[in-house]
Design an enzyme around this catalytic site. Structure first.
Site, mmCIF file in Angstrom:
data_model
loop_
_atom_site.group_PDB
_atom_site.id
_atom_site.type_symbol
_atom_site.label_atom_id
_atom_site.label_comp_id
_atom_site.label_asym_id
_atom_site.label_seq_id
_atom_site.Cartn_x
_atom_site.Cartn_y
_atom_site.Cartn_z
ATOM 1 N N SER A 71 0.831 -1.199 0.000
ATOM 2 C CA SER A 71 0.000 0.000 0.000
ATOM 3 C C SER A 71 0.872 1.259 0.000
ATOM 4 C CB SER A 71 -0.958 -0.055 1.194
ATOM 5 O OG SER A 71 -2.030 0.853 1.030
ATOM 6 N N ASP A 185 -5.674 -3.525 -2.991
ATOM 7 C CA ASP A 185 -4.756 -3.257 -1.882
ATOM 8 C C ASP A 185 -4.209 -4.527 -1.232
ATOM 9 O OD1 ASP A 185 -3.603 -2.303 0.619
ATOM 10 O OD2 ASP A 185 -4.729 -0.461 0.267
#
Length: 336
Positions: A71, A185
């Protein structure tokens, strides 16, 4: 250098053979350098603290051989590996609330509220021609496959694409198509990618846990103050997109929510926070790092990207606290 005694047969004066011991220099192979890995965890705006971590390590002469990022950790780690940390830090410090909102390109036709095109164009300015496999530091980003939930390690391909796939927060950013797979993600499966750093050859792994403070006595605490004007402004903007869509489509879903009820942004962020915390604790228990750096970020909101200066300072402080242990560990492994 060592001197080893080597027996050699030589001819004596009478032609008979004798044994003569000759001292010969023998070079011992140098000890292989211990490879240092850095696992940079996810945590949205809290990830600016990664910059402070890297700065302190640099000042101490500690340069990682391997970086695995998830991320926001993928963004900071990728920029560092590409030699663009100065540019990223300057960008982070330039952010204001208004500029953050200007980067969010809301749309109604995709799988998330934010297309992410503006952010990608910003990254492309400095990193468009960079590929993961060509970086001077071994690097990978972590993503999650949308349909199967598989953990995907991106070790090849365009750097910006690998970053985007790793930070595609579900419901906020659109998933990214990479090699025929829709990716989102990586924090959904591996928020602190220690395993990836080890698999890429790291002997010692330092990890940065951006969510180390969100749990108090077993309970996930509020990660930011929802009563602040900053958070209210952010939530209003985020909620404006679906509200406009509801009006456009003729739905009744735009009705006013009950007083004091949490808004969509709060619910999404807290749900993701809880999920990420649970997964991170499980992964840390199964594969603990050699050293964990945990900046004190409990009061830092996940969307408060404009607080970069404070966040970077907290990353520096946490690393300075851990530095004696890091240096001692490195010394012990070199002497072993």
């Amino acid at each position: 250098m060592l001197w080893d005694g080597i027996a050699r047969r030589s001819a004596g004066a009478g032609g008979g053979g004798g044994i003569e011991e000759v001292k010969q220099a023998v070079e011992r192979a140098p000890r292989a350098k211990m490879k240092i890995g850095l696992a940079l965890g996810g945590g949205a705006a809290r990830g600016w603290s990664h910059i402070g971590v890297l700065r302190v390590l640099e000042e101490a002469g500690i340069v990682p051989d391997v970086i695995a990022g998830c991320s926001i950790g993928a963004v900071v780690g990728g920029c560092y590996a590409a030699g663009k940390l100065d540019e990223l830090e300057a960008f982070a410090l330039s952010l204001t609330k208004r500029r953050v909102m200007g980067l969010l390109d809301f749309h109604f036709s995709g799988a998330g509220l934010i297309a992410g095109g503006r952010l990608q164009r910003l990254l492309d300015q400095d990193l468009m021609d960079r590929r993961v496999e060509n970086l001077p530091i071994k690097f990978c980003t972590i993503a999650t496959e949308l349909t199967s939930g598989h953990e995907i390690w991106l070790t090849r391909g365009p750097l910006v694409q690998a970053m985007r796939a790793s930070y595609a927060l579900p419901g906020v950013f659109d998933p990214v198509l990479v090699g025929g797979r829709w990716l989102m993600d990586g924090a959904l499966v591996n928020p602190i990618p220690i395993t990836a750093a080890r698999a890429l050859g790291a002997d010692l792994v330092l990890c940065v846990n951006l969510n180390g403070e969100i749990r108090v006595r077993g309970t996930v605490i509020q990660s930011y103050d929802t009563d602040t004007s900053d958070e209210k402004e952010i939530e209003e903007i985020i909620e404006e997109a679906p509200r406009k869509w509801a009006l456009f489509s003729g739905s009744r879903a735009d009705r006013q929510r009950k007083p004091n009820a949490p808004g969509m942004a709060t619910v999404m962020v807290d749900a993701f926070n809880i999920t990420q915390d649970r997964i991170a604790r499980s992964r840390l228990a199964g594969d603990p790092p050699d050293i964990m750096i945990a900046p004190k970020l409990a009061r830092m909101g996940l969307f408060e990207f404009h607080r970069a200066q404070e966040c970077i300072a907290l990353g520096r402080q946490a690393t300075e606290r851990a530095l004696p242990d890091i240096l001692e560990l490195l010394q012990d492994t070199q002497e072993a």
